[in-house]
Scaffold this active site. Structure first.
Site, PDB file in Angstrom:
ATOM      1  N   GLU A 115       0.825  -1.205   0.000  1.00  9.11           N
ATOM      2  CA  GLU A 115       0.000   0.000   0.000  1.00  9.11           C
ATOM      3  C   GLU A 115       0.858   1.253   0.000  1.00  9.11           C
ATOM      4  O   GLU A 115       2.075   1.173   0.211  1.00  9.11           O
ATOM      5  CB  GLU A 115      -0.974  -0.004   1.173  1.00  9.11           C
ATOM      6  CG  GLU A 115      -0.328  -0.121   2.516  1.00  9.11           C
ATOM      7  CD  GLU A 115      -1.339  -0.490   3.598  1.00  9.11           C
ATOM      8  OE1 GLU A 115      -1.793   0.434   4.259  1.00  9.11           O
ATOM      9  OE2 GLU A 115      -1.644  -1.691   3.763  1.00  9.11           O
ATOM     10  N   LYS A 117       2.589   4.668   1.135  1.00  5.85           N
ATOM     11  CA  LYS A 117       3.057   5.195   2.422  1.00  5.85           C
ATOM     12  C   LYS A 117       2.697   6.680   2.430  1.00  5.85           C
ATOM     13  O   LYS A 117       3.288   7.487   1.699  1.00  5.85           O
ATOM     14  CB  LYS A 117       4.563   4.987   2.557  1.00  5.85           C
ATOM     15  CG  LYS A 117       5.096   5.400   3.899  1.00  5.85           C
ATOM     16  CD  LYS A 117       6.514   4.890   4.070  1.00  5.85           C
ATOM     17  CE  LYS A 117       7.091   5.225   5.420  1.00  5.85           C
ATOM     18  NZ  LYS A 117       6.877   6.565   5.904  1.00  5.85           N
ATOM     19  N   ASP A 119       2.393  10.453   3.565  1.00  4.39           N
ATOM     20  CA  ASP A 119       3.359  11.307   4.242  1.00  4.39           C
ATOM     21  C   ASP A 119       2.622  12.331   5.110  1.00  4.39           C
ATOM     22  O   ASP A 119       2.363  13.452   4.691  1.00  4.39           O
ATOM     23  CB  ASP A 119       4.223  12.010   3.187  1.00  4.39           C
ATOM     24  CG  ASP A 119       5.523  12.496   3.787  1.00  4.39           C
ATOM     25  OD1 ASP A 119       5.788  12.184   4.961  1.00  4.39           O
ATOM     26  OD2 ASP A 119       6.273  13.185   3.082  1.00  4.39           O
ATOM     27  N   TYR A 228      -4.734   2.374   8.374  1.00  2.00           N
ATOM     28  CA  TYR A 228      -4.062   1.227   7.770  1.00  2.00           C
ATOM     29  C   TYR A 228      -3.689   0.104   8.723  1.00  2.00           C
ATOM     30  O   TYR A 228      -2.983  -0.815   8.346  1.00  2.00           O
ATOM     31  CB  TYR A 228      -2.808   1.677   7.008  1.00  2.00           C
ATOM     32  CG  TYR A 228      -1.937   2.664   7.768  1.00  2.00           C
ATOM     33  CD1 TYR A 228      -1.308   2.319   8.947  1.00  2.00           C
ATOM     34  CD2 TYR A 228      -1.752   3.953   7.273  1.00  2.00           C
ATOM     35  CE1 TYR A 228      -0.519   3.213   9.632  1.00  2.00           C
ATOM     36  CE2 TYR A 228      -0.965   4.867   7.957  1.00  2.00           C
ATOM     37  CZ  TYR A 228      -0.344   4.494   9.143  1.00  2.00           C
ATOM     38  OH  TYR A 228       0.441   5.379   9.824  1.00  2.00           O
ATOM     39  N   LYS A 315      11.302   3.169   0.391  1.00  2.00           N
ATOM     40  CA  LYS A 315      11.261   4.632   0.289  1.00  2.00           C
ATOM     41  C   LYS A 315      11.567   5.058  -1.143  1.00  2.00           C
ATOM     42  O   LYS A 315      12.563   4.611  -1.723  1.00  2.00           O
ATOM     43  CB  LYS A 315      12.299   5.239   1.226  1.00  2.00           C
ATOM     44  CG  LYS A 315      11.963   5.103   2.704  1.00  2.00           C
ATOM     45  CD  LYS A 315      10.859   6.062   3.076  1.00  2.00           C
ATOM     46  CE  LYS A 315      10.856   6.504   4.503  1.00  2.00           C
ATOM     47  NZ  LYS A 315      11.841   7.372   4.995  1.00  2.00           N
ATOM     48  N   CYS A 409      27.702  44.322  -2.614  1.00  2.00           N
ATOM     49  CA  CYS A 409      26.338  44.022  -2.175  1.00  2.00           C
ATOM     50  C   CYS A 409      25.348  44.480  -3.252  1.00  2.00           C
ATOM     51  O   CYS A 409      25.390  45.649  -3.665  1.00  2.00           O
ATOM     52  CB  CYS A 409      26.055  44.740  -0.856  1.00  2.00           C
ATOM     53  SG  CYS A 409      24.349  44.574  -0.345  1.00  2.00           S
ATOM     54  N   CYS A 412      23.239  47.573  -1.489  1.00  2.00           N
ATOM     55  CA  CYS A 412      23.829  48.856  -1.080  1.00  2.00           C
ATOM     56  C   CYS A 412      25.184  49.133  -1.731  1.00  2.00           C
ATOM     57  O   CYS A 412      25.733  50.216  -1.558  1.00  2.00           O
ATOM     58  CB  CYS A 412      23.942  48.924   0.435  1.00  2.00           C
ATOM     59  SG  CYS A 412      25.237  47.869   1.096  1.00  2.00           S
ATOM     60  N   CYS A 427      27.600  41.102   3.432  1.00  2.00           N
ATOM     61  CA  CYS A 427      27.710  42.546   3.253  1.00  2.00           C
ATOM     62  C   CYS A 427      28.010  43.115   4.634  1.00  2.00           C
ATOM     63  O   CYS A 427      27.215  42.949   5.562  1.00  2.00           O
ATOM     64  CB  CYS A 427      26.397  43.117   2.714  1.00  2.00           C
ATOM     65  SG  CYS A 427      26.348  44.903   2.875  1.00  2.00           S
ATOM     66  N   CYS A 433      22.633  48.998   5.248  1.00  2.00           N
ATOM     67  CA  CYS A 433      22.150  48.197   4.122  1.00  2.00           C
ATOM     68  C   CYS A 433      20.669  47.869   4.376  1.00  2.00           C
ATOM     69  O   CYS A 433      20.337  47.251   5.396  1.00  2.00           O
ATOM     70  CB  CYS A 433      23.000  46.929   4.039  1.00  2.00           C
ATOM     71  SG  CYS A 433      22.510  45.845   2.713  1.00  2.00           S
TER      72      CYS A 433
HETATM   73  S1  IVH Z   1       1.900   0.456   8.829  1.00  2.00           S
HETATM   74  C1  IVH Z   1       3.876  -0.988  13.121  1.00  2.00           C
HETATM   75  N1  IVH Z   1       1.080   1.610   6.645  1.00  2.00           N
HETATM   76  O1  IVH Z   1       5.007   5.473   8.167  1.00  2.00           O
HETATM   77  C2  IVH Z   1       3.869   0.085  12.116  1.00  2.00           C
HETATM   78  N2  IVH Z   1       2.435   2.876   8.108  1.00  2.00           N
HETATM   79  O2  IVH Z   1       7.889   5.297   8.638  1.00  2.00           O
HETATM   80  C3  IVH Z   1       2.667  -0.025  11.240  1.00  2.00           C
HETATM   81  N3  IVH Z   1       2.795   5.200   7.359  1.00  2.00           N
HETATM   82  O3  IVH Z   1       4.845   4.716  11.570  1.00  2.00           O
HETATM   83  C4  IVH Z   1       2.653   1.060  10.251  1.00  2.00           C
HETATM   84  N4  IVH Z   1       1.605   5.067   5.514  1.00  2.00           N
HETATM   85  O4  IVH Z   1       3.191   6.556  10.559  1.00  2.00           O
HETATM   86  C5  IVH Z   1       1.802   1.743   7.759  1.00  2.00           C
HETATM   87  N5  IVH Z   1       0.219   2.513   4.690  1.00  2.00           N
HETATM   88  C6  IVH Z   1       0.935   2.648   5.797  1.00  2.00           C
HETATM   89  C7  IVH Z   1       1.557   3.842   6.114  1.00  2.00           C
HETATM   90  C8  IVH Z   1       2.313   3.934   7.282  1.00  2.00           C
HETATM   91  C9  IVH Z   1       2.340   5.859   6.279  1.00  2.00           C
HETATM   92  C10 IVH Z   1       3.658   5.814   8.393  1.00  2.00           C
HETATM   93  C11 IVH Z   1       3.356   5.387   9.796  1.00  2.00           C
HETATM   94  C12 IVH Z   1       4.594   4.645  10.224  1.00  2.00           C
HETATM   95  C13 IVH Z   1       5.636   5.348   9.411  1.00  2.00           C
HETATM   96  C14 IVH Z   1       6.912   4.564   9.319  1.00  2.00           C
END
Ligand code: IVH
Length: 672
Positions: A115, A117, A119, A228, A315, A409, A412, A427, A433
């Site tokens: 799935e 991740k 942010d 999640y 990542k 600068c 000035c 400067c 300035c």
């Molecule tokens: S599962 C036991 N699923 O990323 C940890 N985390 O860098 C279970 N995060 O701590 C986390 N999307 O805050 C999971 N689809 C996703 C996520 C996710 C973002 C975050 C979460 C986690 C951090 C780790």
């Protein structure tokens, strides 16, 4: 690398990571990208593995990140199950290695759930009898902030689950609160209008919004939530994906785009697909989370101290874009530092259009061999302004022009000087300035200085109209003058004048800090104020007297001497004094409880049962001095929870007595 080098590098990495943790978690203002952070962390992990004798339990590698520094304003409550982090992978080889570890750890057949991740900032929701009962932030992983009232303002989080669905009586569900790009842009535009610092990225905006003290203001922020990780007392599903479907049927917003992948090849396809398609998503993602789909296999694999063995985060490499460098502006900062800023052909990057990028300094320009007209790669880090990372030499045409760093600068015209230590040009015309003059006012009115109710745009207008030039001019402003400012009405003018009046009560040490003397930070101002008691005494102090003050070195002593040797500064100070500003310590206000710490300098590090500011005040009330760094003059170092290892090491090396908070309190109580 030999042992000595390894030890030095470990110390260096530790303090660097601690600084970045602070920037990220406490200030919500990271200086480096997640990718750069992870590289530093990986290097430290690797070194600790090779040289275990230097691996300490306080190392950043042993800590779970904290999205939100627990804040005094919210009640802090323990998590029922710790909120852990995820291990990271940066290549398909590392994903394959993760799959290998899972195979080794179980005899059962398994598949993966992949799935996005998201942010944002992690949240843990508890539902009881179908009603949202509590929402906790991650905090330090064990204890989080109770932000239930704020979370209730996020429209996608139901207060009540769908009737007639078969949800358990009590369960927890974890997920991410995030801010879509559109809401983020709107918020930052508004913040700029309100003269507030814009958020560096949607993640910081989400965590900052969750910390708002007034729940009603959370509603307008456009936050979203995706869940999640379902945690129930009794199993309700066999697989993770099934558990997400169930949660969705109860009315909860669950992770979009989750997909079952049967093997590493399918995981790779999922990653490749989303590495491109994520750019079309309306919200920020920074990777793919790969989880073992079968819940009994997850249970049998279990957890390490930091993360589950049944999941890893792949990542993404930071997004970059290729575009043409059109020209370079040279900005003059508040301290006179010159920053080259590139003007680019507009290009789409991580959901926003990029037109400008930072180039840092002349050395970087030389190192990258950048020419005007070059095609360059830009990358978004933690900052608002993206960075140029390299030149696409293969795209170089004939119409390029070498970059000529200015010798004077750009505002000035004063010849620039180069600060070797900081690799920056400055400067030196600090009193005349224009951007530097404005910078001095902005510093002066700041919250930690005179705390005057105004922002950068007000200073800009007042300066451009010719109303302010030296600091004392602020107190000569008239209501009529203020009413000539753009959009200012009676009320804003009166508030401003009231705030100026109020600032006359600001204690001397803050006035001293507000003057903006080079190298005089908050702590130095306090030390100077308590040593000399008045501005006149500081102004007439000799070099030797200054050097004898706590934490005053040569650079600072010289800066003070040259500041007070300037008649214009002396006349500004005289005027400020006549206006009523505090130019000496008000001894009647200083509550001295004891003299038990007289002549003692105490450095504090880490977290205590009271806030760090309260701890400092406690030291001062007992006649002690607060030191900002360990030196030969330090009497004690009070080490709290998560105390900085570099400080500990330095204190040990110098033979400084390291005491705990309890021991410190005992010392204070001895006299009473
Ligand atoms: S599962 C036991 N699923 O990323 C940890 N985390 O860098 C279970 N995060 O701590 C986390 N999307 O805050 C999971 N689809 C996703 C996520 C996710 C973002 C975050 C979460 C986690 C951090 C780790």
């Amino acid at each position: 690398m030999n042992k000595k080098e390894a030890r030095a590098r470990i110390t260096e990495l530790t303090s660097e990571l601690e600084r970045h943790n602070y920037n990220y978690y406490v200030l919500s203002a990271p200086e480096i990208t997640d990718f750069q952070y992870d590289l530093l962390m990986m290097e430290l992990q690797e070194l600790e593995k090779r040289f275990p004798e230097y691996a300490v339990s306080t190392s950043p590698t042993q800590k779970v990140g904290s999205d939100l520094a627990p804040t005094a304003q919210f009640e802090q409550l323990p998590h029922k199950y710790p909120m852990l982090s995820l291990s990271n992978s940066y290549s398909m080889d590392e994903v394959a290695a993760f799959s290998g570890r899972v195979s080794k750890g179980t005899d059962l057949p398994f598949t993966f759930s992949c799935e996005l991740k998201f942010d944002g900032t992690a949240i843990c929701l508890t539902y009881k009898h179908g009603k949202l009962f509590r929402a906790l932030t991650r905090g330090d992983g064990t204890v989080g902030d109770d932000v239930t009232r704020n979370v209730m303002q996020i429209p996608s989080i139901p207060h009540t689950l769908k009737e007639g669905t078969n949800y358990p009586d009590e369960f927890e569900i974890r997920g991410e609160i995030y801010m879509p790009y559109k809401a983020f842009d709107k918020l930052n535009r508004q913040r700029e209008l309100d003269e507030e610092q814009p958020f560096a990225n949607p993640r910081n905006a989400a965590s900052g919004s969750l910390k708002l003290l007034d729940p009603k203001s959370v509603r307008g922020r456009g936050l979203e939530c995706t869940l999640y990780h379902l945690i129930t007392q009794e199993p309700v599903a066999q697989t993770h994906i099934e558990s997400l479907h169930l949660a969705s049927s109860w009315g909860l917003p669950v992770s979009e785009h989750a997909k079952e992948c049967r093997n590493v090849e399918e995981v790779e396809q999922y990653i490749t697909y989303w590495d491109t398609r994520r750019k079309e998503l309306p919200y920020a993602t920074d990777g793919i989370v790969i989880k073992v789909n079968q819940l009994p296999v997850q249970t049998s694999l279990g957890y390490t101290a930091k993360s589950p063995r049944w999941a890893t985060a792949y990542k993404f490499k930071p997004e970059e874009a290729l575009t043409k460098l059109l020209s370079i502006d040279y900005q003059v900062g508040r301290t006179g530092a010159i920053t080259p800023v590139a003007n680019l052909e507009p290009v789409q990057l991580s959901g926003t259009k990029v037109k400008r990028a930072s180039l840092h300094n002349s050395e970087q320009i030389k190192l990258m061999d950048i020419h005007i007209g070059d095609y360059v790669y830009v990358e978004k880090g933690g900052e608002i302004i993206p960075k140029i990372t390299r030149v696409a030499l293969e795209e170089r045409g004939f119409d390029i022009v070498p970059v000529e760093f200015p010798v004077c600068c750009p505002v000035c015209g004063t010849p620039l000087v180069k600060d070797e230590e900081e690799a920056k040009h400055f400067c030196p015309n600090s009193d005349f300035c224009p951007p530097q003059i404005k910078g001095k006012f902005i510093h002066f009115i700041g919250r930690k200085a005179m705390d005057i109710n105004a922002g950068e745009a007000t200073v800009e207008q007042l300066y451009n109209k010719g109303y302010i030039n030296v600091l004392s001019d602020l107190y000569k402003l008239t209501r009529e003058q203020l009413l000539t400012l753009d959009k200012w009405k009676e009320k804003s003018a009166d508030n401003f004048l009231k705030s100026l009046e109020e600032s006359k009560k600001v204690p001397f040490e803050r006035v001293l800090f507000a003057l903006g003397i080079r190298y005089v930070g908050e702590t130095t101002a306090k030390n100077l104020a308590s040593e000399f008691k008045s501005i006149d005494a500081i102004a007439s102090a000799t070099r030797e007297q200054l050097l004898a003050t706590e934490e005053v070195g040569e650079k600072l002593a010289d800066s003070l001497l040259s500041y007070f040797a300037d008649d214009r500064h002396l006349s500004t100070i005289k005027e400020l004094k006549e206006t009523g500003l505090q130019m000496e310590i008000d001894l009647s206000k200083k509550v001295i409880e004891s003299e038990i710490l007289k002549g003692k300098t105490i450095v504090i590090s880490g977290n205590f049962s009271i806030s760090r500011d309260e701890m400092k005040a406690l030291i001062e009330r007992n006649s002690g001095k607060v030191g900002s760094s360990i030196s030969g003059n330090t009497t004690y170092m009070v080490a709290g929870d998560k105390c900085g290892p570099s400080k500990l090491e330095k204190a040990t090396k110098l033979g400084i007595e390291i005491i705990s908070e309890e021991e410190f309190i005992k010392i204070l109580n001895k006299q009473n």
